[in-house]
Design an enzyme around this catalytic site. Structure first.
Site, short mmCIF file in Angstrom:
data_model
loop_
_atom_site.label_atom_id
_atom_site.label_comp_id
_atom_site.label_asym_id
_atom_site.label_seq_id
_atom_site.Cartn_x
_atom_site.Cartn_y
_atom_site.Cartn_z
N GLY A 117 84.26 -66.58 16.08
CA GLY A 117 83.79 -65.53 15.46
C GLY A 117 82.68 -65.83 14.41
N LYS A 154 78.74 -56.01 19.29
CA LYS A 154 77.57 -55.11 19.03
C LYS A 154 77.92 -53.53 18.72
CE LYS A 154 75.01 -57.42 22.99
NZ LYS A 154 74.57 -57.29 24.32
N SER A 195 70.19 -58.33 27.89
CA SER A 195 71.05 -57.25 27.57
C SER A 195 70.15 -55.97 26.83
CB SER A 195 72.11 -57.45 26.80
OG SER A 195 71.74 -58.01 25.35
N GLY A 201 82.94 -66.21 7.73
CA GLY A 201 83.59 -65.26 6.70
C GLY A 201 84.74 -64.48 7.31
N VAL A 202 84.91 -64.63 8.58
CA VAL A 202 86.21 -63.60 9.10
C VAL A 202 87.39 -64.28 8.87
CG1 VAL A 202 84.57 -62.35 10.85
CG2 VAL A 202 85.73 -64.44 11.32
N GLY A 203 87.61 -65.28 8.39
CA GLY A 203 89.00 -65.92 7.87
C GLY A 203 89.39 -66.90 9.16
N LYS A 204 88.82 -67.67 9.74
CA LYS A 204 89.32 -68.60 10.68
C LYS A 204 89.92 -69.71 10.27
CE LYS A 204 84.98 -69.23 12.60
NZ LYS A 204 84.28 -68.34 11.79
N THR A 205 89.31 -70.32 9.16
CA THR A 205 90.23 -71.70 8.48
C THR A 205 91.50 -71.02 7.70
OG1 THR A 205 88.00 -72.65 8.27
CG2 THR A 205 89.70 -73.43 7.23
#
Length: 791
Positions: A353, A719, A676, A356-360
């Site tokens: 992802g 998207k 695309s 800043g989406v919180g993976k760690t």
């Protein structure tokens, strides 16, 4: 002039008055000796020149040519000969006089030559006496130092010529130097040259002797220290002062308690035995000690017990992270499997992802929910394969790889190990670290993972690996095949608001020393921060904006300007400054030749505008905006499709022969590629050529074929999230991507009208307005070779 046979010698020089034994195996040399013994027993002893600085091999000297011999040799006689059963002979040859070869020629299987004897010249004067004494002193010193010379060589030779020949015959000199001494007939010059060679040999021997003495003294010191330490240890034991804290004994106890498997136990016992026999001052001692310390600190059989409480795990995950239903369900499924089968292998997940989406932080929450230790290994920028598998102990400062080092920190064999930024690794001359991860992340192999430093297998099957990446493209397919990919899309505005209220705002209030009573931020103000001050898929920039607002609020509180600080929509600009982000579609209106597309980037989705203009020309299309080859081919395909359907779309054929089209994708400094944007390019070109305005609130994505069909694309979730964030109302997507719409967040579906399309006709019907505008250019052919352009 007498002519005698020549016996070439490739490795020795026979000086006058010197008797030298030789072994001859070459048949021609044996035959030559037979004939000499049957005759007058005299022969010429030649010297073969070294080839390219190397001595000629034995057996090849008999084939030497006349030009390969030194000019001066020795006249000698055969003193004794002994034939052996294998056809070789042992012969003893005595040198008689120096001889210069004259008219060398072949005879049977050897060379013959005439010769002139060279008598020693020069008077015996004071200089000669001084040179003799110098040579005698130097030669005696060499005999005392050199291990290859015996004491019996201390001979009292008074004749200068004989002394020089005797010393030269016994010294270990190079063949050219020996031949040079043989060719000098003047006694003084020969003694001078011999003194120079003796001086060089003495320097080499004396340096070697000094080195040996230093090595011997060091060895003696180490041995003496070792003996004294052993005596001290025995004395302490006899006095009862041995408190059991001996370092090696303590290390041995730790190794026994570490729970090593059989192979590791065998290696550690062998290394510990070697360590006890070493001196602590030895460099190898510290290398072996560090190696055993690693063995003792590794968790060979230490494990933590999993917390298999599904309800508690769900509460922890919901407490720390908003939404992320797919990831949370996957962790709960893993716990359910562990409940039914405690022997299940560790899972290998890959969170993909934007930043800043919180993976760690999600990995930390999962570790807490499972009751496991958490450790993180940063792989960003790693280019050395040894970073993963460790360095071999032959290298100075060798250490285990990052995987083994992480297990040392965790002190358990089943932690949650997060491999952060796995897509940022690279390869160079030191190897490919992604290839080293293939064994680590394969459940069928990592039960016997071998680190180069340990050189014994270590079981990684109990470790739960979670890798994180911003993009799957840089990850090699074999490595990607070993991981279960879970995509974390960018957050919608509603999700960002919930995250800001539940997590970001309370955390920043604590960081700035404020409380909810001293400062507060209204929901509407947070919404404006999200929409007008940040443009990101994650929430890092949003947290920085909240922190900046609260810092100014903290300044007001400290200065005592008034009561509690309340931040609302009206006074937000006072604390956050002027808005920095505006909606991409805000203020736009339907335009001719402009279409809105959707793009995927490693940091989330984005929208882009494709523009086209028309001008007089010859039917050419120009493409700009730093487009890749695939995107250029998509533009060519759209151009050909519109040209083929010109009559059906109401496009005059002159538009393809008498005008040029320039198609541009803004943000020209950013490389763009991929198929695309096919239908977006076609919509922009059709709007221009048909003079039908394109709807500004409609965005689209899809690959276009020459037959006008719309093919599926990737990254649809990102998207559509970007379209909702930008304020788009309607989105056209390939009909074959309908199965991907299920994964799109509900909030995004509410904000967007998603319309599946199968052909370009459906795209143009939905994206273009029906009303036509007057053409800005009226291109008419007046006569061949001329154009008339009317406004």
């Amino acid at each position: 002039m007498d002519r005698l046979p020549i016996l070439p010698l490739g490795q020795v020089v026979v000086y006058p008055h010197v008797v030298l034994p030789m072994a001859l195996t070459d048949p021609h040399a044996v035959q030559l000796i037979d004939e000499v013994v049957q005759g007058n027993k005299r022969l010429l002893l030649g010297i073969v020149k070294p080839l390219a600085g190397a001595e000629p091999p034995e057996g090849a000297v008999m084939q030497a040519r006349p030009d390969e011999l030194y000019e001066v040799g020795t006249l000698g006689s055969v003193v004794r000969m002994l034939k052996l059963g294998d056809g070789s002979v042992r012969v003893m040859v005595q040198g008689l006089e120096r001889a210069r070869f004259v008219e060398i020629g072949p005879a049977e299987h050897w060379l013959v030559a005439g010769f002139e004897t060279l008598a020693s010249t020069g008077p015996e004067d004071a200089r000669t006496e001084a040179l003799k004494r110098t040579v005698q002193a130097q030669f005696s010193r060499v005999i005392d130092i050199a291990p290859y010379l015996g004491e019996e060589l201390h001979a009292g030779i008074t004749d200068g010529s004989k002394l020089a020949d005797f010393a030269a015959a016994n010294l270990d000199l190079a063949l050219p130097a020996k031949a040079e001494l043989l060719s000098i007939d003047d006694v003084n010059r020969r003694l001078e040259r011999l003194a120079e060679l003796l001086g060089q040999e003495l320097q080499v021997l004396e340096v070697g002797t000094q080195i040996q003495e230093k090595v011997k003294s060091r060895l003696d010191a180490n041995q003496r220290e070792y003996v004294l330490r052993e005596q001290l240890r025995v004395i302490r034991q006899e006095l009862g002062e041995d408190d059991g804290d001996d370092e090696l004994d303590e290390l041995g106890r730790r190794l026994d308690e570490a729970g090593l498997h059989a192979e590791a136990k065998k290696v550690s016992d062998r290394e510990l035995k070697r360590l006890r026999q070493m001196s602590p001052q030895s460099a190898e001692y510290h290398v072996a000690r560090t190696y055993l310390e690693v063995f003792a600190t590794l968790p060979w059989n230490r494990t933590s017990e999993d917390r298999l409480d599904l309800k508690a795990a769900r509460e922890i995950l919901d407490r720390d992270h908003y939404d992320l239903k797919t990831v949370k369900e996957r962790i709960l499924e893993y716990l359910a499997v562990r409940t039914l089968n405690p022997q299940a292998r560790g899972s290998i997940l890959c969170f993909v992802g934007p930043p800043g989406v919180g993976k760690t932080s999600l990995g930390q929450s999962i570790a807490e929910a499972l009751g496991r230790r958490f450790t993180r290994v940063s792989l960003g920028g790693v280019r050395d394969e040894a970073e993963v598998r460790g360095h071999r102990r032959t290298y100075v400062g060798a250490l285990p790889g990052r995987i083994i080092h992480a297990l040392q920190r965790c002190e358990t064999r089943n932690p949650l190990l997060m491999l952060d930024e796995v897509d940022k690794m690279g390869a160079d001359v030191r190897g490919d670290p992604t290839a080293a991860l293939l064994e680590v992340l394969d459940p069928a192999q990592n039960a016997s993972f071998v680190d180069h430093y340990l050189e014994v297998p270590f079981d990684l099957s109990g470790v739960m690996f979670i890798a994180t990446a911003n993009s799957l493209a840089p990850i090699p397919d074999p490595l990607l095949d070993r991981m279960e990919v879970l995509t974390l899309p960018g957050y919608t505005p509603g999700e960002k608001l919930a995250i800001a209220k539940r997590f970001l705002l309370p955390r920043q209030l604590k960081e700035t020393g404020l409380t909810a009573e001293r400062a507060g931020v209204a929901d509407a103000a947070l919404e404006r921060l999200i929409g007008e001050y940040t443009r990101e898929a994650g929430v890092r920039q949003l947290e920085r904006e909240i922190q900046g607002v609260l810092r100014k609020a903290a300044l007001e509180v400290v200065e005592g300007r008034g009561g509690p600080v309340k931040i609302s929509v009206k006074n937000l600009e006072k604390y956050a400054g002027q808005p920095r982000v505006q909606s991409e579609v805000a203020g736009r209106s339907p335009e001719v030749g402009v279409a809105t597309g959707l793009a995927w980037t490693p940091v989330g989705g984005d929208i882009m505008f494709i523009e086209a203009i028309q001008m007089p020309g010859k039917g050419q299309i120009t493409l700009t905006g730093q487009l890749g080859d695939v995107m250029k081919e998509s533009a060519q395909a759209a151009w050909s499709l519109l040209r083929a359907r010109a009559s059906a779309l109401g496009i005059p054929l002159e538009a393809f022969t008498q005008t040029d089209v320039h198609l541009h994708v803004p943000a020209g400094a950013v490389p763009k590629d991929g198929p695309s944007a096919g239908i977006t390019i076609a919509a922009a070109l059709a709007s221009l050529l048909c003079q039908r305005p394109s709807r500004h609130d409609v965005a689209m994505t899809g690959e276009l074929t020459l037959r006008g069909r719309v093919l599926p694309i990737g990254g649809l979730k990102e998207k559509l999230t970007a379209a909702a964030r930008a304020g788009v109302k309607t989105v056209l997507v390939p009909a074959r991507n309908q199965s991907d719409i299920v994964e799109v967040p509900d909030e995004v579906k509410k904000l967007l009208e998603i319309k599946p399309v199968e052909t370009i006709d459906e795209v143009l019907e939905l994206a273009l307005l029906e009303s036509r505008l007057p053409r800005p250019l009226d291109v008419r052919a007046r006569k061949p070779g001329s154009l008339e352009v009317r406004p």
